[in-house]
Design an enzyme around this catalytic site. Sequence first.
Site, PDB file in Angstrom:
ATOM      1  CE  LYS A 165      -1.541 -10.925  -8.685  1.00  0.00           C
ATOM      2  NZ  LYS A 165      -1.396 -11.880  -6.949  1.00  0.00           N
ATOM      3  CG  ASP A 194       0.659 -10.258  -5.522  1.00  0.00           C
ATOM      4  OD1 ASP A 194       2.422  -9.819  -5.556  1.00  0.00           O
ATOM      5  OD2 ASP A 194       1.003 -11.436  -6.135  1.00  0.00           O
ATOM      6  CD  GLU A 218       1.275 -11.510  -2.720  1.00  0.00           C
ATOM      7  OE1 GLU A 218       0.367 -10.412  -2.297  1.00  0.00           O
ATOM      8  OE2 GLU A 218       2.183 -12.357  -3.144  1.00  0.00           O
ATOM      9  CG  ASP A 241       4.567 -14.526  -3.547  1.00  0.00           C
ATOM     10  OD1 ASP A 241       4.905 -15.271  -3.610  1.00  0.00           O
ATOM     11  OD2 ASP A 241       3.678 -14.758  -4.256  1.00  0.00           O
ATOM     12  CE  LYS A 265       1.908 -17.602  -4.255  1.00  0.00           C
ATOM     13  NZ  LYS A 265       2.201 -16.874  -5.183  1.00  0.00           N
TER      14      LYS A 265
HETATM   15 MG    MG Z   1       2.025 -12.935  -5.644  1.00  0.00          MG
END
Ligand code: MG
Length: 368
Positions: A165, A194, A218, A241, A265
């Site tokens: 992240k 991400d 991402e 995402d 997801k």
């Molecule tokens: Mg993500």
Amino acid sequence: MKITRVTAWQLDLPLTQPYFLSGGRLRFDRLDSTLVRIDTDEGLSGWGESCPWGQTYLPAHGPGVRAGLQSLTPALLGHDPCALDDLNRVMDITLPGHAYVKSAIDMACWDILGKFTTMPLWRLFGGSAAEPVNVNSSISTGTPEEMLALINRASKQGYRTHSAKVGGSDVGTDILRIDAISSGLPAGEQVTFDVNRAWTPGVAIQVLNSVSCNDWIEQPCETLGECAHVAARVSNPIMLDECLHSFADHLDAWKRSACEGVKVKPNRVGGLTKAKRIRDLGVNLGWQMHIEDVGGTVLADTAAIHLASSTPPANRLASWLCHYHLDLDPFPGQGARNNQGQAVPPSLAGHGVEPDVDAIGDPVLVIE
Ligand code: MG
């Protein structure tokens, strides 16, 4: 077969340690999960879970699941849980939007369909065997040294792919951090950076045209339009995402050439039925996908692993297992677990996780 009762339980899921993302501006200490059991007139029952990742990650929150179920579920009584397309149409007419509320219902009905047909979900989703799925670690935002220490710890647990992240620092710091992590990875391991929407398009273009690595990036910016603008101006492959909530959003992403891969997801898109449609689109478009849920116990993780396992290897990257971030394991020994960097979906009928009602306390909602 008819749905006769919907029962819901609330679970507090503390994280083992505080988790930061989006450049550190979002902090998470606990998750608020809702478990759902659907009972039928033929004696079969199925279990589902809806667990947003806190209330700042997506437009979704734990209490909203229960409020939504209160509005939604009376309309489902009497419907056939195995008629999943029809059931999803009823849910969308009864409560437009609110995808995250519906995923627990949809998951529980897939569990019933599996038990009714005595097939595991990986088979119902098109798989020919319980193929193992590579699992990836999730590395909280920190300094390069802190993040590489977490990656090395995950590597010792068998993880070979990592989701680091980043974002939110000044441009120079993010460039240094990304290159330091990419070049400091254990040999043969992969990383996705991400950003969790933390960059403006200008910052994304500055950073990505300066880093020397070619790893996946991402969700660099907030919206699909911003991410598409960036994708046209950088060479790193882009994974999307948080900005994708429906099949139409995914089609739009493809039309705009906004990505080479997506996170699929179930909780974000409304359940396994809709996630499977998006998975099938992604296979046909040549996307590489991470198939996992937004959050939750081993129950939600396992349902998503069934979908990942049944996806062609060329179209799936690793899957994340939320339950390794939790300070409790309400269903020990069940479901898909990390075994040296891989998880195998159960071959029991349905998704293969059967919660013990004595372990989850009193229900908060019963509709019959
Ligand atoms: Mg993500």
